[in-house]
Design a protein around this motif. Sequence first.
Motif, short mmCIF file in Angstrom:
data_model
loop_
_atom_site.label_atom_id
_atom_site.label_comp_id
_atom_site.label_asym_id
_atom_site.label_seq_id
_atom_site.Cartn_x
_atom_site.Cartn_y
_atom_site.Cartn_z
N VAL B 77 0.85 -1.19 0.00
CA VAL B 77 0.00 0.00 0.00
C VAL B 77 0.89 1.25 0.00
CG1 VAL B 77 -1.69 1.34 1.32
CG2 VAL B 77 -1.92 -1.14 1.17
N GLY B 78 1.85 1.28 0.93
CA GLY B 78 2.74 2.43 1.05
C GLY B 78 3.63 2.59 -0.17
N PHE B 79 4.16 1.47 -0.66
CA PHE B 79 5.04 1.55 -1.82
C PHE B 79 4.27 2.10 -3.02
CE2 PHE B 79 7.35 0.06 -5.52
CZ PHE B 79 8.67 0.33 -5.16
N GLY B 80 3.06 1.58 -3.25
CA GLY B 80 2.23 2.07 -4.36
C GLY B 80 1.96 3.56 -4.22
N GLY B 81 1.64 3.98 -2.99
CA GLY B 81 1.39 5.40 -2.73
C GLY B 81 2.61 6.25 -3.05
N TYR B 82 3.75 5.83 -2.56
CA TYR B 82 4.98 6.58 -2.80
C TYR B 82 5.36 6.61 -4.28
CZ TYR B 82 6.54 8.21 1.73
OH TYR B 82 6.67 8.91 2.89
N MET B 83 5.09 5.49 -4.97
CA MET B 83 5.40 5.47 -6.40
C MET B 83 4.56 6.50 -7.16
SD MET B 83 7.91 3.63 -7.06
CE MET B 83 8.54 4.10 -5.45
N LEU B 84 3.28 6.64 -6.74
CA LEU B 84 2.43 7.65 -7.36
C LEU B 84 3.08 9.03 -7.23
CD1 LEU B 84 -0.58 8.51 -8.38
CD2 LEU B 84 -0.82 9.21 -6.00
N PHE B 85 3.50 9.36 -6.00
CA PHE B 85 4.10 10.67 -5.77
C PHE B 85 5.40 10.82 -6.55
CE2 PHE B 85 1.84 12.95 -2.26
CZ PHE B 85 0.76 12.09 -2.20
N ALA B 86 6.20 9.76 -6.59
CA ALA B 86 7.48 9.82 -7.30
C ALA B 86 7.25 10.01 -8.80
CB ALA B 86 8.28 8.56 -7.02
N LEU B 87 6.30 9.26 -9.36
CA LEU B 87 6.04 9.34 -10.80
C LEU B 87 5.54 10.72 -11.19
CD1 LEU B 87 4.37 5.84 -11.25
CD2 LEU B 87 6.48 6.59 -12.36
N VAL B 88 4.66 11.28 -10.35
CA VAL B 88 4.11 12.60 -10.63
C VAL B 88 5.20 13.67 -10.49
CG1 VAL B 88 2.51 14.37 -9.78
CG2 VAL B 88 1.75 11.99 -10.00
N LEU B 89 5.99 13.53 -9.42
CA LEU B 89 6.99 14.53 -9.09
C LEU B 89 8.18 14.51 -10.05
CD1 LEU B 89 6.58 16.38 -6.65
CD2 LEU B 89 8.37 15.07 -5.49
N PHE B 90 8.72 13.32 -10.27
CA PHE B 90 9.97 13.22 -11.02
C PHE B 90 9.77 13.08 -12.52
CE2 PHE B 90 11.39 11.06 -6.89
CZ PHE B 90 11.62 12.29 -6.30
N LEU B 91 8.67 12.42 -12.92
CA LEU B 91 8.45 12.20 -14.36
C LEU B 91 7.33 13.07 -14.91
CD1 LEU B 91 8.80 8.30 -14.57
CD2 LEU B 91 10.55 10.05 -14.92
N GLY B 92 6.65 13.80 -14.02
CA GLY B 92 5.57 14.66 -14.47
C GLY B 92 4.39 13.90 -15.05
N LEU B 93 4.22 12.65 -14.63
CA LEU B 93 3.12 11.83 -15.14
C LEU B 93 1.79 12.34 -14.60
CD1 LEU B 93 4.22 9.53 -16.85
CD2 LEU B 93 3.49 7.94 -15.07
N ASN B 94 0.74 12.22 -15.41
CA ASN B 94 -0.61 12.51 -14.91
C ASN B 94 -0.93 11.49 -13.82
OD1 ASN B 94 -3.59 11.98 -14.77
ND2 ASN B 94 -3.60 13.74 -16.17
N PRO B 95 -1.47 11.94 -12.66
CA PRO B 95 -1.72 11.02 -11.53
C PRO B 95 -2.54 9.80 -11.92
CG PRO B 95 -2.05 13.29 -10.83
CD PRO B 95 -1.80 13.34 -12.31
N LEU B 96 -3.54 10.00 -12.80
CA LEU B 96 -4.37 8.84 -13.18
C LEU B 96 -3.57 7.82 -13.96
CD1 LEU B 96 -7.72 10.59 -14.17
CD2 LEU B 96 -7.14 9.40 -12.05
N LEU B 97 -2.67 8.32 -14.79
CA LEU B 97 -1.81 7.45 -15.57
C LEU B 97 -0.79 6.75 -14.67
CD1 LEU B 97 -1.97 7.14 -18.66
CD2 LEU B 97 0.17 8.42 -18.78
N ALA B 98 -0.43 7.45 -13.59
CA ALA B 98 0.58 6.90 -12.68
C ALA B 98 0.04 5.72 -11.88
CB ALA B 98 1.05 8.00 -11.72
N PHE B 252 2.72 3.31 5.65
CA PHE B 252 3.07 1.94 6.02
C PHE B 252 2.46 1.55 7.36
CE2 PHE B 252 6.40 3.46 3.15
CZ PHE B 252 6.40 2.44 2.20
N SER B 253 1.22 2.01 7.61
CA SER B 253 0.55 1.73 8.87
C SER B 253 0.01 0.30 8.89
CB SER B 253 -0.60 2.72 9.07
OG SER B 253 -1.50 2.22 10.03
N VAL B 254 0.50 -0.51 9.82
CA VAL B 254 0.04 -1.90 9.92
C VAL B 254 -1.41 -1.93 10.37
CG1 VAL B 254 0.89 -2.20 12.29
CG2 VAL B 254 0.56 -4.19 10.84
N ASN B 255 -1.81 -0.94 11.20
CA ASN B 255 -3.17 -0.88 11.68
C ASN B 255 -4.16 -0.63 10.55
OD1 ASN B 255 -4.23 -1.35 14.12
ND2 ASN B 255 -4.02 0.73 14.92
N ASP B 256 -3.90 0.45 9.79
CA ASP B 256 -4.85 0.87 8.76
C ASP B 256 -4.92 -0.12 7.59
OD1 ASP B 256 -5.36 3.04 10.26
OD2 ASP B 256 -4.24 4.47 9.03
N TRP B 257 -3.78 -0.60 7.14
CA TRP B 257 -3.77 -1.33 5.86
C TRP B 257 -3.69 -2.84 5.99
CZ3 TRP B 257 -5.76 2.52 4.07
CH2 TRP B 257 -5.21 3.80 4.14
#
Lengths: 252, 343
Positions: B77-98, B252-257
């Motif tokens: 969950v956390g890795f996917g979330g961070y990848m979204l931010f990284a893709l948007v931030l570093f590659l300028g990808l549209n969030p939906l595409l990311a 990376f919350s074990v409780n929430d996810w």
Amino acid sequence: MAAILTMDDVSKRFGALVVTDRLSMELRAGEALGVIGPNGAGKSTLFNLIAGGIRADSGKITFSGHDITALPPHERCRMGIGRSYQIPHPFTGMTVFENLLVGAIFGDGRGEAEVYDLCIDVLRRTGLLRKANALAGSLTLLERKRLEMARALATNPKVLLLDEIAGGLTEHECHELVDTVRAAHATGVSIIWIEHVLHALRAVVSRLIVINFGQKIEDGPPDAVMASPQVREIYMGIEAGASVTVPEPADA
Amino acid sequence: MIAALPTYRVERGTTASRIGTILGVVLLALLIALPFLTGRATLRLAIEIFAYLTLAQMWNLLAGYAGLVSVGQQAFVGFGGYMLFALVLFLGLNPLLALPVAGVLTAAVAVPTAFVVFRLRGAYFAIGTWVVAEVYRLSFAQVSALGGGSGMSLPAAAVRGIAADAQLRESIIYWVALAVALLALATVYLLLRSRWGLALTAIRDSEPAAESVGVDNDRTKLVVYLVVAAVTGVTGALIFLQKLRIAPDAAFSVNDWTAFVIFMTVIGGIGRIEGPIVGTLVFFVLRALFADYGAWYLMLLGLVAVAVMLVAPKGLWGYVADRFALQLFPVQRRVRLLEEPRA
């Protein structure tokens, strides 16, 4: 007849306990072989070694000319080794028909629609056709034992390993089971059958192996094996007791 | 040797499943139209429900079928979330595409993860997955480009890239969440109906028997683990796209996810496709009613879990389904003999 399965000097130990001790044996194609021996002698371990549930420490196991000593269980099954468990392991949440489908699809490597006929045929031969849609978890002991055999047969095996499938059955149920095993054998499947119910075993097999302390101590025609003094002492001695003339102490 | 087989037919559907299909189509139409019917608060709740529905469905596949009891799904969950931010931030990808790209990347990182945790079995596997998730959390806290330990927000320009209007943006994210949940459900359903479903169900019921009839247990489990990681990664990306903010502790919350997801799956009925759906709905009802009571709420959840386990060990759906022989998603095969068997 050529040997379809051979074990050559196979050993297995669990810690200090030697469960299989330099055991050699062979099964000829089309043969029905019985395995007897006291509890804890290593009979089920023998099956685990052949089917791959346990890996041998040393020695070699050959099946149809291939060295299978190091192969995982699913590959041995696909090559043609089908097994039943002493304590039935049905897929409880699936129907009886689906239990067989798993074996036919993955053990025989065919598509789902292609194996329906085979499964229906095996169900009929093992007397389970009326139970086809029952959940395996709802079956009686006899039906579970039949299912163990049926599921193994659905994998289209060349060698069928039967582990104490007659234990705990009534006389009538036992007769039915013997008929089913005979019918399977008649189709050309080679069989190794571990069984305490001797009359059931002797109705099917043409050769007997006796195992004690992980070693093969006798191998031959059932009558000769059962008459051997060593077998009478260590195996029949449990029930025959005083009526047996005690032979010289075996130095094995 | 196949002589004179009885004529037969193999059927899949049940009456309940046919009624269920009709109701499902009606419900789906309603859900698609929801953004036109309600406000943003309801949409936000619905997005959350869809995300949990997906996570629960995936955890059920993993633990309920493949026998892989992971308590470390927050890693994906956390890795996917961070990848979204990284893709948007570093590659300028549209969030939906990311979103889908984040899923692929999560599956890719699951390969080396599997290499580590698959050496462990049973309870050790569970603990191992948790440890790996902690390693993920600590690692991302070190990446200063992604905000380090305090996290970061999604740039406003990227957010406007989805849609300029906030109402429309929420609607689009809602539809995407609905699509992801449906896709996850369809994937699980079609998987379970196929021959791989037979293998997975066999593994669920008895691992030694499954491999003795030719099922490659290890490979089947690995494939399930990777598919689950991919979908969990997409869901994680979606969750943090809605939140617009990410930080290591939340990601990376074990409780929430994982803990809540296990709760949903288990009280709904593990090892059945309907279980996680029922469990997710029960969880959100409980939360709506009692979330204001703070720590008492969590204790209540624990109490509900214990009570369900005692009264209905197969979960709420298991209890109902066994009683009335219900199957909303017909994965079973039934043989219909068209003549009386002779034997």
